[in-house]
Design an enzyme around this catalytic site. Sequence first.
Site, short mmCIF file in Angstrom:
data_model
loop_
_atom_site.label_atom_id
_atom_site.label_comp_id
_atom_site.label_asym_id
_atom_site.label_seq_id
_atom_site.Cartn_x
_atom_site.Cartn_y
_atom_site.Cartn_z
N LYS A 251 -1.37 -26.06 -3.80
CA LYS A 251 -2.80 -26.49 -3.58
C LYS A 251 -3.31 -26.28 -1.99
O LYS A 251 -4.29 -25.89 -1.79
CB LYS A 251 -2.85 -28.32 -3.78
CG LYS A 251 -4.12 -28.66 -3.29
CD LYS A 251 -5.22 -28.53 -4.08
CE LYS A 251 -6.60 -28.67 -3.60
NZ LYS A 251 -6.89 -27.63 -2.73
N HIS B 9 -1.92 -19.87 -2.90
CA HIS B 9 -1.28 -19.60 -4.26
C HIS B 9 -1.48 -17.93 -4.13
O HIS B 9 -2.14 -17.61 -5.04
CB HIS B 9 -1.85 -20.29 -5.19
CG HIS B 9 -1.06 -20.01 -6.37
ND1 HIS B 9 0.21 -19.45 -6.71
CD2 HIS B 9 -1.52 -20.07 -7.89
CE1 HIS B 9 0.50 -19.23 -7.93
NE2 HIS B 9 -0.61 -19.71 -8.61
N CYS C 64 -7.77 -27.62 -7.89
CA CYS C 64 -7.15 -26.34 -8.04
C CYS C 64 -6.58 -25.71 -6.82
O CYS C 64 -7.20 -25.79 -5.65
CB CYS C 64 -8.46 -25.60 -8.43
SG CYS C 64 -9.54 -26.08 -9.88
N SER C 65 -5.33 -25.09 -6.85
CA SER C 65 -5.11 -24.13 -5.80
C SER C 65 -6.06 -23.01 -5.41
O SER C 65 -6.99 -22.69 -6.58
CB SER C 65 -3.82 -23.69 -6.21
OG SER C 65 -3.57 -22.73 -7.51
N CYS D 55 2.18 -15.79 -12.53
CA CYS D 55 2.44 -16.36 -11.19
C CYS D 55 4.00 -16.81 -10.82
O CYS D 55 4.24 -17.37 -9.71
CB CYS D 55 1.62 -17.85 -11.09
SG CYS D 55 -0.08 -17.46 -11.64
#
Lengths: 138, 420
Positions: free
Chosen positions: B362, B366, B241-242, B92
């Site tokens: 978020k 992402h 969670c994203s 990421c």
Amino acid sequence: MEAYSMISKDFFEALEAGALIGSHCLDCGTKAIPQRQICPKCLGSRTEIIEYSGKGSLAAFTVVYVPSSMMANNGFDSRNPYCVGIVELDEGPKISAQILDVDLRNPESISIGTKLVMVSAKNNTDENPKTHLAFKPV
Amino acid sequence: MPEKKLKRGVAVAGVGLSKFGAFPEKNSRDLFVEAFLDLMGSMKGFDPHQIEAFYLGNFSSDQFEKQAHLAPILASWVGLSPISTLRIEDACASSGVALRQAALAIASGQYDVVLVGGVEKMTSLEIAAVTEALGTAADAQFEVSVGFTFPGFYAAMATAYMHEFQADPKAFYHVSIKNHNNGALNEYAQFKQTIREIMESKKERAAQKGRPVPVWEDEFDFLSDPKGNPMIAWPMALFDCSPVSDGAAVALLVSEEIANSFTDTPIYMIGSGQASDGALPERENLFSIPAALEAGRQAYQMAKLSPSDIDIAEVHDCFTIAEIIATEDLGFFDRGKGWQAAIEGKTTRDGIRPVNTSGGLKAKGHPVGATGVGQVVEIWKQLNGIAGERQVKGNPKIGLTHNVGGTGQTCVVNIFERRA
């Protein structure tokens, strides 16, 4: 412990035989799990295989409601969650493992520091069931 | 240790972004073209033939789209062949690292004008397959093999953090609410809704379908109800969670001495650091990310700045706990105090240390390979005073980006300055 080598697959072979192995640096004394040919602390390569006692305590954990595919194959889902965590072995180093025999309905009741002992868990793969590392409260 | 600095200054001369979200009709190259056109549209009289090299951050088009070797394809798709192209994979953190590596290439004197891109097309796979693909960013052999998932890793860090500092888990709600408040003001964001708006729309939908309407009094009530906010990996629920996202981002990097020939509003990359780490259990403690501490130390040292000099920051909030830990690792708040700072609103747009004004991972989304450059896009807008309704007050001058790969096996921190 001459039977096992520093090759990573031997960690799993040991686990199948019920042993939790790692390495010990003959120069600086650092213990590692899984076993490492090269000491992560002093970078020396004079390391040897050791067997851990399989005792430790819970350092961090989670109760997983959206499982990995392996755990979905083992029958887990949002109504049937499972606990995984990081275990600090009595000998010092830490490792990831499934945590069995904890109250999955009340994750708040699971406490960091709980004394654990190694067991193992079987995976439902198609033909060749494999063992993965698990611990449960003492 | 000798002082580390760039041998030649590097500036960001322009940025571009695709919309972030779920776009079934678009693949990586379509998203990338969209971001490239966004860049071109914001730069007057720029001839892309001046670009000498292309650095791409992309985690895994191999798994998501069955397409490897993506950099030359994307370069070709925007007409840049035969320039040098390179794809960087650091999970990421891929495009944050690509940006740093492009800056090092310019600083070395090899290039003067480099295009940096980031892209990820994730929604092409079912959610179980996405989870599986993301899992390959962790240690597949020793961590994923016992049943860990990505939310699970950060959830475990959350339990260690809560235990160590007696943190109130309500702090996680504050991070999520704040980032959605920001994302609601970002036209590029995946979620352009506040959590209150999401809550109200769920009530309306229930009423329309003749189902019992949930009685949620406010966002906190909604977030604490598993019907509104189902648990993913305790204590991380859905709104911690994203999301799974598609998107692309680009930035044009140039050598400092020619920056003003490209734009009147360059921002200068004055600090950069990057570090790595082993699997999660190898850390001394589980409530901090050592690679972030080290990358931050390097970046602050190069910039000759301290955490209190940072006006705005985009940090890697793949999960709400990650934002709280980031604000401590970067030195914005003392260790163990980040959760209180979140509750006290110190990281809101009006707070003393605005964090993730874009909506963060978020709410903005992402698309993992695009995230690092996407963060720079927000810093560019905030430092140049063009962030619209979400513009922070006080003419911010120094901005920081913090981009994490895996659970901290990679971290890259970059610091930018507006001089005009």
